[in-house]
Design a protein around this motif. Sequence first.
Motif, PDB file in Angstrom:
ATOM      1  N   UNK A   1       2.462   9.467  26.041  1.00 29.46           N
ATOM      2  CA  UNK A   1       1.180  10.101  25.944  1.00 29.46           C
ATOM      3  C   UNK A   1       0.337   9.765  27.169  1.00 29.46           C
ATOM      4  N   UNK A   2       0.512   8.584  27.703  1.00 27.40           N
ATOM      5  CA  UNK A   2      -0.245   8.183  28.894  1.00 27.40           C
ATOM      6  C   UNK A   2       0.060   9.107  30.070  1.00 27.40           C
ATOM      7  N   UNK A   3       1.319   9.504  30.178  1.00 23.63           N
ATOM      8  CA  UNK A   3       1.690  10.412  31.270  1.00 23.63           C
ATOM      9  C   UNK A   3       0.988  11.758  31.116  1.00 23.63           C
ATOM     10  N   UNK A   4       0.916  12.251  29.895  1.00 22.73           N
ATOM     11  CA  UNK A   4       0.243  13.531  29.651  1.00 22.73           C
ATOM     12  C   UNK A   4      -1.245  13.426  29.953  1.00 22.73           C
ATOM     13  N   UNK A   5      -1.840  12.288  29.602  1.00 22.34           N
ATOM     14  CA  UNK A   5      -3.270  12.090  29.874  1.00 22.34           C
ATOM     15  C   UNK A   5      -3.553  11.988  31.365  1.00 22.34           C
ATOM     16  N   UNK A   6      -2.560  11.541  32.117  1.00 21.14           N
ATOM     17  CA  UNK A   6      -2.781  11.333  33.555  1.00 21.14           C
ATOM     18  C   UNK A   6      -2.685  12.624  34.374  1.00 21.14           C
ATOM     19  N   UNK A   7      -2.272  13.714  33.737  1.00 24.37           N
ATOM     20  CA  UNK A   7      -2.181  14.994  34.445  1.00 24.37           C
ATOM     21  C   UNK A   7      -3.589  15.423  34.859  1.00 24.37           C
ATOM     22  N   UNK A   8      -3.696  15.926  36.058  1.00 21.67           N
ATOM     23  CA  UNK A   8      -4.968  16.388  36.598  1.00 21.67           C
ATOM     24  C   UNK A   8      -5.606  17.402  35.636  1.00 21.67           C
ATOM     25  N   UNK A   9      -6.848  17.178  35.219  1.00 20.08           N
ATOM     26  CA  UNK A   9      -7.516  18.118  34.308  1.00 20.08           C
ATOM     27  C   UNK A   9      -7.583  19.551  34.841  1.00 20.08           C
ATOM     28  N   UNK A  10      -7.483  19.728  36.138  1.00 19.54           N
ATOM     29  CA  UNK A  10      -7.514  21.075  36.714  1.00 19.54           C
ATOM     30  C   UNK A  10      -6.179  21.801  36.537  1.00 19.54           C
ATOM     31  N   UNK A  11      -5.130  21.074  36.217  1.00 16.36           N
ATOM     32  CA  UNK A  11      -3.803  21.670  36.009  1.00 16.36           C
ATOM     33  C   UNK A  11      -3.840  22.542  34.757  1.00 16.36           C
ATOM     34  N   UNK A  12      -3.438  23.793  34.892  1.00 20.40           N
ATOM     35  CA  UNK A  12      -3.530  24.746  33.777  1.00 20.40           C
ATOM     36  C   UNK A  12      -2.636  24.375  32.592  1.00 20.40           C
ATOM     37  N   UNK A  13      -1.528  23.714  32.828  1.00 20.98           N
ATOM     38  CA  UNK A  13      -0.605  23.363  31.744  1.00 20.98           C
ATOM     39  C   UNK A  13      -0.968  22.050  31.057  1.00 20.98           C
ATOM     40  N   UNK A  14      -1.992  21.355  31.553  1.00 22.14           N
ATOM     41  CA  UNK A  14      -2.342  20.035  31.020  1.00 22.14           C
ATOM     42  C   UNK A  14      -2.603  20.070  29.514  1.00 22.14           C
ATOM     43  N   UNK A  15      -3.387  21.018  29.052  1.00 20.36           N
ATOM     44  CA  UNK A  15      -3.744  21.064  27.635  1.00 20.36           C
ATOM     45  C   UNK A  15      -2.506  21.214  26.751  1.00 20.36           C
ATOM     46  N   UNK A  16      -1.584  22.081  27.149  1.00 22.12           N
ATOM     47  CA  UNK A  16      -0.366  22.267  26.347  1.00 22.12           C
ATOM     48  C   UNK A  16       0.498  21.015  26.339  1.00 22.12           C
ATOM     49  N   UNK A  17       0.641  20.398  27.500  1.00 20.07           N
ATOM     50  CA  UNK A  17       1.462  19.180  27.591  1.00 20.07           C
ATOM     51  C   UNK A  17       0.833  18.062  26.764  1.00 20.07           C
ATOM     52  N   UNK A  18      -0.479  17.887  26.911  1.00 19.64           N
ATOM     53  CA  UNK A  18      -1.166  16.840  26.163  1.00 19.64           C
ATOM     54  C   UNK A  18      -1.104  17.114  24.662  1.00 19.64           C
ATOM     55  N   UNK A  19      -1.279  18.362  24.271  1.00 18.73           N
ATOM     56  CA  UNK A  19      -1.212  18.714  22.855  1.00 18.73           C
ATOM     57  C   UNK A  19       0.156  18.350  22.278  1.00 18.73           C
TER      58      UNK A  19
END
Length: 136
Positions: A1-19
Amino acid sequence: MAAARSIDPAETARADVLYRALDSCQRQLYMAGRRAEGLAVRAEMLAIGRAQAEVTGHSEVRGLEDWAAGLSEEGRYAEAADAMTELVTAMLPRGRRSGALAWSLLEWIAALHDAGRSGEALAAFETLVGMEAAEA
């Protein structure tokens, strides 16, 4: 989960990966009996779902069904019924979709019943029966 949280918030896929990471985490927490933590993760998932719905303009909010289930399991029946009402209200205009709507209607009916809202539960049941009759 830490890796998903570390994704740049500007990255469009971040929300899906974090979810997806949060979804996996909440499942593990529930399996380990850590219900309060699991519900907190579901709240975070719902926040992501709400943000995505706002950005995309979709009325269906991802995470509402899991959130409602968690609330119900904790005896927070009125909140669970409200969450399911929100979900079903968004789903109804789109129709059956391979039975997903029917199952959500059944979950909504149960949530309303558990919350002591029998009149609303009966109306929801009438909606389900009408939908199934039209399909038949």
